[in-house]
Design an enzyme around this catalytic site. Structure first.
Site, PDB file in Angstrom:
ATOM      1  N   HIS A 120      51.204  97.249  49.681  1.00 41.90           N
ATOM      2  CA  HIS A 120      51.188  97.352  48.220  1.00 41.90           C
ATOM      3  C   HIS A 120      49.779  97.361  47.625  1.00 41.90           C
ATOM      4  CE1 HIS A 120      55.397  97.331  48.338  1.00 41.90           C
ATOM      5  NE2 HIS A 120      55.647  96.046  48.208  1.00 41.90           N
ATOM      6  N   HIS A 154      58.136  97.718  41.266  1.00 40.41           N
ATOM      7  CA  HIS A 154      58.716  96.734  42.183  1.00 40.41           C
ATOM      8  C   HIS A 154      59.641  95.752  41.455  1.00 40.41           C
ATOM      9  CE1 HIS A 154      59.004  94.095  45.672  1.00 40.41           C
ATOM     10  NE2 HIS A 154      58.199  94.891  46.359  1.00 40.41           N
ATOM     11  N   GLU A 193      62.613 100.872  45.210  1.00 39.06           N
ATOM     12  CA  GLU A 193      61.270 101.371  44.942  1.00 39.06           C
ATOM     13  C   GLU A 193      61.208 102.868  45.259  1.00 39.06           C
ATOM     14  OE1 GLU A 193      58.504  98.425  46.966  1.00 39.06           O
ATOM     15  OE2 GLU A 193      60.512  97.611  47.375  1.00 39.06           O
TER      16      GLU A 193
END
Length: 362
Positions: free
Chosen positions: A111, A185, A325
Site C-alpha cells: 500500500h 480501502h 479494492e
C-alpha cells in the site's frame, strides 16, 4: 438519474502532531445517503445509508479522530498509493533500472509503504458549485523518490455523491516513468458498524472466473487460477462465511481468509462495469460496485484482532468489515503478462469506481 445535491459542508477534523490541519467534507443526496471525507488520506470516514425499514446506519469502519488513522495500520477508508496492494520484496525494474521501495509487510511493500498516501494530508482542490452533484476533489503532489517511487506524480481523488450513488475517480500524471495503482480501502459492514453483527453473514457476488493465487508471503505466483470448485467462487450469490474456514483450500489458508485479487471478466473498461454485489439480508442494504479496473481485491478483514478501537467505542474484530479494492493486479510490475501499471510522461491515468446503494426485500 443524476441530480444536484446540497452544498458540501466543511469542518475541522483536528490536527496532526506537527499542527497540520485536517478537514472534513460532508456530502448528502436526496435518498438519505451521506458521506464524510477527511483530507488525511482523502479518506471515507463515514458513509450513512438507509436500510429496508428506513433506518440509517454508518456502513464503513473507521476512527473517531485523527490519531486513530495515524496510529492504526488498517488503512480504514483511505486512498491508497502510490501502489496499492503488494510489490514482491519491494523491487521492480523500469527501463533497465531497478527500484527498491521500503518493505512494509514482511519482506514486501504494501500500500505504498509505511508513509503512503493514507498518511498524507491532501489539499481540498475543489468543492462542487451550486447546481452540481455534491462533490469534492482532493489533490496532492507526490515528489520524485517518495517512498522510493520514481517521478513527481500529480494526483487527484474525486468523490461525487448523486442520486445514483458515490463515484470515486482518480487521475494522475507524472514527469518520469513510474508505476501506479490507486484504490480505496473502505471496510464495509452493511448491517452498520455499531450493529454488533458480523459482515461474514453478507451475501456476495463477484463477476470473476479466476483469481491470481499467492505464495506464503501473499505475492502472486503469476498464475491465473479458476475459481470453479473452490471457496473463491462467488459467481452465484453466496454467504461469505459459509466457506471461509475451509482449511482444505491452500489459498484460503494463506489469507488466512479471503485476501485475493479477482480477475474481473470485463477487464479494463472505458466505462464502469458492475463487478461486485453484496447484500445484508437482515437490513436489506445492498452495495453494488462498478469499476473500470481489471481486478478487485476481496479482503475479509482477517487481521482485525479486537485491538483496534473504532467509531462508537467499537473494538473491530475479524469479519467486522469487508474490503473490495478495485485495482490493477498486485505485484504487476514484476509480471509482464498482468495489465500494466506503468505511467509515462504525457499520459494521464484515469480510474472510476461507483458504489450504488439500494435495498432488497419487502
Amino acid at each position: 438519474m443524476t441530480t444536484t445535491g446540497a452544498a458540501p459542508q466543511v469542518e475541522s477534523f483536528g490536527r496532526l502532531a506537527d499542527g497540520t490541519a485536517v478537514e472534513a467534507v460532508s456530502l448528502h443526496n436526496r435518498h438519505g445517503v451521506s458521506v464524510r471525507l477527511i483530507s488525511l488520506g482523502a479518506t471515507v470516514q463515514s458513509l450513512r445509508v438507509p436500510g429496508r425499514d428506513g433506518t440509517v446506519a454508518d456502513i464503513v469502519l473507521g476512527c473517531s479522530d485523527v490519531s486513530g488513522y495515524i496510529d492504526d495500520p488498517q488503512f480504514f477508508g483511505a486512498t491508497i498509493g502510490r501502489f496499492g496492494n503488494r510489490i514482491g520484496k519491494g523491487r521492480f525494474t523500469l527501463d533497465g533500472v531497478e527500484h527498491q521501495v521500503p518493505a512494509s509487510d514482511g519482506p514486501n511493500a504494501l500500500h505504498g509503504g509505511a508513509n503512503g498516501y493514507d498518511k498524507r494530508v491532501w489539499e481540498i482542490a475543489r468543492l462542487s458549485a451550486p447546481g452540481e452533484p455534491a462533490g469534492v476533489v482532493f489533490r496532492r503532489i507526490s515528489p520524485d523518490g517518495e517512498e522510493g517511487f520514481p517521478g513527481t506524480l500529480t494526483v487527484q481523488a474525486s468523490y461525487r455523491l448523486d442520486d445514483d450513488g458515490l463515484t470515486l475517480e482518480y487521475e494522475a500524471t507524472t514527469d518520469r516513468p513510474t508505476v501506479l495503482n490507486l484504490t480505496n480501502h473502505s471496510y464495509f459492514n452493511l448491517a452498520g458498524v455499531e450493529s454488533g453483527r458480523s459482515a461474514l453473514d453478507h451475501v456476495l457476488w463477484i463477476d470473476a472466473d479466476a483469481i491470481t493465487p499467492v505464495d506464503r508471503t501473499m505475492i502472486p505466483t503469476g498464475e491465473v487460477l479458476p475459481v470453479a470448485g473452490t471457496p473463491f467462487d462467488f459467481r452465484t450469490p453466496t454467504v461469505i462465511g459459509s466457506r471461509i474456514r475451509d482449511a482444505t483450500d491452500q489459498q484460503l489458508a494463506a489469507g488466512p481468509g479471503y485476501d485475493h485479487n479477482y480477475v474481473l471478466r470485463a477487464g479494463v473498461t472505458a466505462q464502469p462495469e458492475v463487478a461486485v454485489r453484496v447484500e445484508d439480508p437482515a437490513s436489506g442494504r445492498v452495495l453494488e460496485i462498478a469499476t473500470t479496473e481489471p481486478g478487485v481485491q476481496f479482503y475479509s478483514g482477517n487481521f482485525l484482532d479486537g485491538t483496534t478501537l473504532g467509531k462508537g467505542m467499537q473494538l473491530y474484530r475479524q469479519g467486522d468489515g469487508l474490503c473490495f479494492e478495485t485495482q490493477h493486479f498486485p505485484d504487476s510490475p514484476n509480471h509482464p503478462h498482468f495489465p500494466s501499471t506503468r505511467l509515462d510522461p504525457g499520459q494521464t491515468f484515469r480510474s472510476t469506481t461507483v458504489w450504488r446503494f439500494t435495498t432488497s426485500g419487502i
